[in-house]
Design a protein around this motif. Structure first.
Motif, short mmCIF file in Angstrom:
data_model
loop_
_atom_site.label_atom_id
_atom_site.label_comp_id
_atom_site.label_asym_id
_atom_site.label_seq_id
_atom_site.Cartn_x
_atom_site.Cartn_y
_atom_site.Cartn_z
N LYS A 43 0.83 -1.22 0.00
CA LYS A 43 0.00 0.00 0.00
C LYS A 43 0.86 1.27 0.00
CE LYS A 43 -3.88 -2.25 2.32
NZ LYS A 43 -4.78 -2.25 3.51
N GLY A 44 1.99 1.17 -0.69
CA GLY A 44 2.87 2.33 -0.82
C GLY A 44 3.91 2.45 0.28
N TYR A 45 3.73 1.73 1.40
CA TYR A 45 4.64 1.85 2.53
C TYR A 45 5.83 0.90 2.38
CZ TYR A 45 0.95 4.49 4.83
OH TYR A 45 0.00 5.43 5.13
N LEU A 46 7.00 1.39 2.69
CA LEU A 46 8.20 0.56 2.63
C LEU A 46 8.29 -0.31 3.88
CD1 LEU A 46 10.93 -0.12 1.26
CD2 LEU A 46 11.94 1.77 2.57
N LEU A 47 8.33 -1.63 3.67
CA LEU A 47 8.40 -2.57 4.79
C LEU A 47 9.80 -3.13 5.01
CD1 LEU A 47 5.16 -4.70 4.24
CD2 LEU A 47 5.43 -2.55 5.49
N GLY A 48 10.56 -3.23 3.92
CA GLY A 48 11.89 -3.82 4.02
C GLY A 48 12.55 -3.87 2.66
N LEU A 98 19.71 2.35 -1.62
CA LEU A 98 19.09 2.90 -0.43
C LEU A 98 17.70 3.42 -0.81
CD1 LEU A 98 19.94 3.39 2.54
CD2 LEU A 98 20.66 5.69 1.86
N PRO A 99 16.64 2.75 -0.31
CA PRO A 99 15.29 3.22 -0.62
C PRO A 99 15.07 4.62 -0.04
CG PRO A 99 15.24 1.01 0.32
CD PRO A 99 16.62 1.54 0.53
N VAL A 100 14.22 5.39 -0.71
CA VAL A 100 13.94 6.76 -0.28
C VAL A 100 12.44 6.85 0.08
CG1 VAL A 100 14.08 9.21 -0.88
CG2 VAL A 100 15.71 7.57 -1.88
N VAL A 101 12.14 7.38 1.26
CA VAL A 101 10.75 7.47 1.70
C VAL A 101 10.39 8.92 2.01
CG1 VAL A 101 10.74 5.14 2.68
CG2 VAL A 101 11.34 7.07 4.13
N ASP A 102 9.07 9.21 1.95
CA ASP A 102 8.62 10.55 2.30
C ASP A 102 8.30 10.61 3.78
OD1 ASP A 102 5.27 10.10 0.82
OD2 ASP A 102 6.15 9.31 2.66
N GLU A 103 7.69 11.72 4.23
CA GLU A 103 7.43 11.89 5.65
C GLU A 103 6.42 10.89 6.21
OE1 GLU A 103 6.16 15.93 5.80
OE2 GLU A 103 4.22 15.55 4.87
N ASP A 104 5.65 10.26 5.31
CA ASP A 104 4.70 9.24 5.74
C ASP A 104 5.29 7.83 5.68
OD1 ASP A 104 2.19 11.13 4.03
OD2 ASP A 104 2.58 11.06 6.19
N LYS A 105 6.60 7.76 5.35
CA LYS A 105 7.33 6.50 5.23
C LYS A 105 6.87 5.68 4.02
CE LYS A 105 8.23 6.45 10.20
NZ LYS A 105 8.14 5.74 11.48
N LYS A 106 6.35 6.39 3.02
CA LYS A 106 5.98 5.74 1.76
C LYS A 106 7.16 5.86 0.79
CE LYS A 106 0.94 5.96 1.78
NZ LYS A 106 -0.27 6.32 0.99
N LEU A 107 7.36 4.80 0.00
CA LEU A 107 8.48 4.77 -0.94
C LEU A 107 8.27 5.79 -2.05
CD1 LEU A 107 11.10 3.11 -1.67
CD2 LEU A 107 9.64 1.86 -3.27
N VAL A 108 9.27 6.64 -2.28
CA VAL A 108 9.18 7.64 -3.35
C VAL A 108 10.33 7.51 -4.35
CG1 VAL A 108 7.86 9.30 -2.00
CG2 VAL A 108 10.37 9.36 -1.91
N GLY A 109 11.30 6.64 -4.04
CA GLY A 109 12.43 6.49 -4.96
C GLY A 109 13.48 5.57 -4.39
N MET A 259 14.96 5.41 10.80
CA MET A 259 13.61 5.55 11.36
C MET A 259 12.71 4.34 11.12
SD MET A 259 11.96 8.41 8.84
CE MET A 259 11.88 8.18 7.05
N LEU A 260 13.01 3.50 10.13
CA LEU A 260 12.18 2.33 9.87
C LEU A 260 12.68 1.08 10.58
CD1 LEU A 260 11.35 2.65 6.05
CD2 LEU A 260 9.94 3.28 8.00
N LEU A 261 13.83 1.15 11.22
CA LEU A 261 14.39 -0.02 11.88
C LEU A 261 13.86 -0.14 13.31
CD1 LEU A 261 18.17 0.18 10.90
CD2 LEU A 261 16.44 -1.34 9.94
N PRO A 262 13.71 -1.37 13.80
CA PRO A 262 13.40 -1.54 15.23
C PRO A 262 14.49 -0.85 16.05
CG PRO A 262 13.18 -3.61 14.05
CD PRO A 262 13.81 -2.65 13.08
N SER A 263 14.12 -0.27 17.18
CA SER A 263 15.06 0.54 17.96
C SER A 263 16.31 -0.24 18.36
CB SER A 263 14.37 1.09 19.21
OG SER A 263 13.87 0.05 20.02
N GLU A 264 16.15 -1.52 18.71
CA GLU A 264 17.32 -2.28 19.14
C GLU A 264 18.30 -2.50 17.99
OE1 GLU A 264 13.97 -5.22 18.24
OE2 GLU A 264 14.22 -3.30 19.29
#
Length: 284
Positions: A43-48, A98-109, A259-264
Motif C-alpha cells: 500500500k505504498g509503505y516501505l516494509l523492508g 538505499l530506498p527513499v521514503v517521504d514523511e509518511d514513510k511511503k516509498l518515493v524512490g 527511522m524504519l528499523l526496530p530501535s534495538e
C-alpha cells in the motif's frame, strides 16, 4: 552553493515486490531483472528490502510468503538528505541501494551506487571551495589564495560548538576505510580556523591522527579578524578539546536513516561500527 540532495538524483520509478509474493516468485523477479534485490512495499509503505543473498537462506521454502521470511525494516533515506550523507550510509554498511521514503514513510524512490557516482562526477568540490572563498573575501574585505596541504590537528581552531557521538563513530569507520575528504580551513597566525569538517576532524583526533589533509585559504592580511573567529571566541572555542560531544542523541541524518528499523537494531548499528573501529589499527 547548495548541497546536492537525494531527491535530485534518486530514481523515482522503482521496481518493488509485495510481501504476499512467494520466495520463488521474487527469485524469478531477480533472475529476470538487472537488480540484486527489491524494496518490499505494501500500500505504498516501505516494509523492508529483499536481496538475492537473503533469498538463498530460504531457497528450501519456495512457496513461503516473503512476509513470513523477510527481515522487517531497512535503512533508508529521505529526499532532502544530502547526497554526501547517503553516500556515507552506502559506504559504511556495504549497500548497493538505499530506498527513499517521504514523511509518511511511503516509498518515493531509490538511490544507488551508480546514482552516487553520477552525482560525484557532476559535483565540483573546487566550486564549493571557491564559494566559501568568495563569501569570506566579501564579508571580511580580504583576498585569499588556496593551497592544499596536511595541517597539524592540534593547531585547528573549531567554529562549531558540538558534534554527535554516533556520527563520530561513523566518520572513524570511514577514515579507517580510506575515505578521507579534506577539510576547509582559513590560515590564522595562531593556527587554522575550521570552516568545514568538524565531525571529520574530531573523528581523526579520536583515532590518534596528528595531521589531516586540508584545503587552506590564506588571506592577504592575517591580522583581519573574521566573523567566524569572533563567534568561536565568544563561544570559548580555542582547540578541538572545547567541542562538546553529544551522546544519547542521533545526528539528524542518522535519525532519518534508521527511522524504519526496530530501535534495538538501530542502536546496534553504531555498536557494530564501534567494534570494527576498535578492532583495527590506523597509521598516522
Amino acid at each position: 552553493m547548495p548541497e546536492a540532495t537525494v531527491g535530485e538524483y534518486m530514481v523515482r520509478n522503482v521496481h518493488t515486490v509485495s510481501p504476499d509474493m512467494t520466495v520463488e516468485q521474487v527469485r524469478q523477479e531477480i533472475i529476470n531483472s538487472n537488480f540484486h534485490g527489491f524494496p518490499i512495499v505494501e500500500k505504498g509503505y516501505l516494509l523492508g528490502f529483499v536481496t538475492a543473498k537473503e533469498l538463498l537462506r530460504h531457497i528450501d521454502k519456495p512457496d513461503a510468503k516473503i512476509r513470513t521470511v523477510m527481515k522487517r525494516g531497512t535503512l533508508c533515506a529521505i529526499p532532502s538528505m544530502s547526497v554526501d550523507d547517503a553516500t556515507r550510509i552506502l559506504f559504511r554498511y556495504g549497500l548497493r541501494n538505499l530506498p527513499v521514503v517521504d514523511e509518511d514513510k511511503k516509498l518515493v524512490g531509490i538511490i544507488s551506487n551508480i546514482d552516487i557516482v553520477r552525482s560525484q562526477i557532476e559535483k565540483s568540490r573546487p566550486g564549493k571551495v571557491m564559494s566559501v572563498k568568495n563569501f569570506l573575501e566579501q564579508q571580511n574585505g580580504v583576498r585569499m589564495k588556496v593551497v592544499n596541504k596536511d595541517i597539524p590537528i592540534d593547531q585547528i581552531i573549531p567554529t562549531q560548538k558540538e558534534v554527535y557521538m554516533d556520527e563520530l563513530v561513523g566518520r572513524q569507520y570511514e577514515l579507517k576505510r580510506g575515505l578521507n575528504e579534506p577539510l576547509i580551513v582559513v590560515e590564522r597566525r595562531s593556527g587554522y580556523l575550521l570552516v568545514d569538517g568538524h565531525h571529520r576532524i574530531m573523528a581523526a583526533k579520536k583515532l590518534g591522527l596528528r595531521e589531516f589533509k586540508a584545503i587552506v585559504l590564506i588571506p592577504n592580511d592575517l591580522d583581519t579578524k573574521f566573523g567566524l573567529e569572533k563567534t568561536a571566541e565568544r563561544w570559548g572555542l580555542h582547540t578541538l578539546d572545547d567541542v562538546a560531544i553529544i551522546e544519547g542523541s542521533k545526528h539528524p541524518f542518522m535519525e532519518a536513516t534508521t527511522m524504519l528499523l526496530p530501535s534495538e537494531e538501530a542502536n546496534g548499528l553504531n555498536q557494530r561500527l564501534m567494534d570494527s573501529v576498535n578492532g583495527e589499527d590506523v597509521g598516522n
